[in-house]
Design an enzyme around this catalytic site. Structure first.
Site, short mmCIF file in Angstrom:
data_model
loop_
_atom_site.label_atom_id
_atom_site.label_comp_id
_atom_site.label_asym_id
_atom_site.label_seq_id
_atom_site.Cartn_x
_atom_site.Cartn_y
_atom_site.Cartn_z
N ARG A 1 73.74 -14.49 -46.83
CA ARG A 1 73.56 -15.92 -47.10
C ARG A 1 74.79 -16.49 -47.78
NH1 ARG A 1 69.58 -16.73 -50.60
NH2 ARG A 1 69.12 -14.56 -50.99
N HIS B 1 63.03 -8.96 -53.38
CA HIS B 1 64.28 -9.47 -52.84
C HIS B 1 63.92 -10.34 -51.64
CE1 HIS B 1 68.29 -9.42 -51.06
NE2 HIS B 1 68.75 -8.90 -52.18
#
Ligand SMILES: Cc1cc2nc3c(=O)[nH]c(=O)nc-3n(C[C@H](O)[C@H](O)[C@H](O)COP(=O)(O)OP(=O)(O)OC[C@H]3O[C@@H](n4cnc5c(N)ncnc54)[C@H](O)[C@@H]3O)c2cc1C
Length: 577
Positions: A259, A239
């Site tokens: 994000r 990740h």
């Protein structure tokens, strides 16, 4: 046996693992009237499954009526870079809707629309909205629901047994051996069949989204030493954003939603480096590209003091951050004493999911050992070279039900039950021998050495030189393991568990390095600096055996029902976990 008490018990089917996969199998067994004992080494309401946040997939079409199991299968195979087994993928995608029905019937509180339909949201690389969820606590809700249901149908459950060996006679399983993690009492459990649901191996990297003492690779050791082959061990999903600081929280996941909400990545010089890697999509680029970008910035010396990059969300309104990212806000306050509404987070890629694992039959999940079935993150077949977010929980439920049914059938049809005194004695002696060992080495620092070498030699980007150096370093750690000091104390037998965890990590690391060396190409989560392209002849699964041999296994063709029409895989605002 060192005078330690041994408890003996017998059951029709033993399930090892109390996460989503193990519990779902146990429920199926109980529903079919089988006697079942389900065991784990960690509190029953706190298996790794509780960490899953984003959701679980099924082509229900509640939001997008055009969705279908075929499209779900196409998305899964494509995202897996054509290494997923099409037969397993088809089973997963066909059966996922009924797995969700079961959950709802058993009381899971999944998000609903006002008219009562289940809400489904986008996850990265899905064509349609097909991810069901319970806030950002989906795994916890599933774990609680399955735990409640297991109790209702009379599953006997113990969460204090560490399994050290699967008991096998002439390639047929007949139970497992282990010890009580609190008082060290031994457990001899005999069974007609064993369902193995003991998790993955992502904790063998320094930064991992698994917690301490879970996913240490013990699942792979137990299975391989029982006679199972392992498959695609090199395929591990990193990740892009895990915490890097403080050290004890390193790897803890920082959700993709940061994000998604507008978080900006910068290196230590303040440069918005995604402008160089993906000028169009910037931070919303695909997860493997962001992971690679973060990795490159850090490894080329543009990272922070703690070897991370900066993820900043502080330009957003405080109230917005608190309402959209409450779990992240709390996580950083609790673990790092950092207010993310004021300061950037330090992040780096973190080992997140084992796509590889125990070799299983694509439909039944039977292993190479008769009567032994593997399911959940410890098994392999569905995810190929990159897991589609939300598919893991679905896999646990779909194949959990299937292996429950298969193990029930095996037990009912069994003509003769086998036992093997030598196999049981060998399991007893293995623990005895560890307990009397006196040396100058301790398990924790050696675990750390494994995690360091895997991070440095077999991380986001690999190369032949690095992998060979990893194997040499691993051999050195394995040599030191022979001088281990194991001393259980008044607080329990954790030291013995660490010793076995270390053995699991050593084996899982060796298999991962061997397979990573053999996969001379870049595909999905596997990046080879020396082989940067996809190699068509490597569209095979890699099969590892205990003697270190790696062979190539061809994949069957995919069903003609599955539609592979070209389309965008990643779109902004889609979560990816
Ligand atoms: C932060 C995070 C977020 C995630 N989000 C999602 C998501 O949104 N959607 C999704 O689909 N997936 C998600 N995943 C992945 C998913 O959570 C896991 O893959 C899944 O829960 C694995 O379940 P399991 O039942 O196979 O194993 P686990 O839940 O890992 O259970 C393993 C069990 O085996 C037992 N065990 C292990 N070794 C032994 C031993 N030697 N003796 C006895 N018992 C043993 C353990 O005690 C435990 O009970 C996420 C993962 C993480 C870390």
């Amino acid at each position: 046996m060192n005078g330690v008490e041994e408890r003996r018990t017998a059951t029709s089917v033993l399930v090892i693992g109390t996460g989503a996969a193990g519990l779902r199998a146990a429920i199926e067994l109980a529903d079919r009237g089988m006697q079942v004992l389900c065991i784990g080494k960690r509190r029953r309401d706190d298996a790794h499954t509780v960490l899953a946040s984003g959701g679980i997939n099924a082509a229900l079409g509640t939001m997008d009526p055009d969705d279908s199991w075929e499209q779900h299968a196409a998305d899964t195979l494509r995202e897996g870079h054509w290494l997923g087994n099409p037969v397993s993928v088809e089973v997963l995608c066909r059966e996922a809707p009924s797995a969700i029905d079961d959950l709802v019937r058993w009381g899971a509180r999944l998000a609903n629309e006002d008219d009562g339909r289940l809400t489904q949201r986008y996850f990265g690389a899905h064509r349609w909205r097909r991810t069901c969820f319970a806030g950002d606590y989906t795994g916890r809700e599933i774990q609680l629901t399955l735990g409640r249901r297991a109790a209702e149908v009379g599953v006997e459950l113990r969460d204090d047994v560490y399994v050290t060996r699967l008991l096998v006679h002439e390639e047929r399983v007949f139970g497992a051996y282990g010890f009580d993690v609190d008082d060290g009492r031994r457990w001899l459990i005999v069974a007609d069949a064993v369902v193995f649901a003991a998790g993955g191996h992502t904790r063998i990297w320094r930064r991992s989204s698994s917690r301490r003492d879970e996913n240490t690779g013990d699942a792979m050791r137990l299975a391989a030493e029982a006679g199972c082959r392992l498959r695609d061990m090199e395929l591990v999903q990193f990740h892009p954003t895990g915490m890097v600081y403080p050290e004890e929280s390193a790897g803890t996941l920082v959700t993709e939603a940061v994000r998604g909400e507008g978080g900006i990545l910068r290196n230590a010089a303040g440069e918005r480096f995604m402008e160089r890697y993906d000028p169009e999509r910037l931070e919303l680029s695909a997860r493997d590209r962001v992971a690679l970008a973060n990795y490159t910035e850090i490894s080329e010396g543009r990272g922070t003091e703690h070897r991370g990059v900066l993820l900043d969300i502080s330009h957003l309104e405080r109230d917005l951050i608190l309402s959209r990212l409450p779990r992240m806000y709390r996580q950083f306050v609790d673990l790092a004493m950092l207010d993310i509404t004021q300061s950037p987070m330090e992040v780096a890629p973190t080992a997140h999911y084992s796509m590889g694992g125990v070799h299983v039959h694509p439909e039944t999940h039977a292993t190479d050992v008769e009567g032994l079935y593997a399911v959940g993150e410890c098994a392999t077949g569905v995810h190929g070279a990159n897991r589609l977010g939300g598919n893991s929980l679905a896999e646990c439920l779909v194949f959990g039900r299937i292996v429950g049914a298969e193990a029930a059938r095996w037990s009912a049809e069994l003509g003769v039950q086998v036992r093997d005194r030598d196999a049981i004695d060998a399991a007893r002696h293995e623990i005895d021998d560890l307990l009397v060992r006196r040396g100058e080495e301790f398990a924790r620092p050696l675990q750390r050495a494994v995690r360091d070498l895997m991070s440095e030699c077999c991380g986001v980007v690999r190369s032949e030189g690095g992998l060979n150096s990893g194997l040499a370093r691993l051999e050195e750690v394995a040599g030191r393991e022979e001088h281990l000091e194991v001393r259980p104390d008044i607080a329990g037998y954790a030291d013995l568990a660490h010793a076995f965890d270390l053995q699991g990590s050593l084996l899982a690391a060796r298999a991962t390095l061997d397979c990573a060396l053999e996969r001379r190409e870049t595909r999905g989560a596997h990046n080879r600096a020396d082989f940067p392209d996809n190699a068509p002849e490597m569209r095979v699964n890699l099969v590892w055996t205990l003697d270190g041999t790696v062979t190539h296994e061809l994949l069957p063709p995919h069903s003609s029902d599955v539609d592979f029409a070209e389309r965008e895989l990643e779109t902004p605002d889609r979560l990816l976990e």
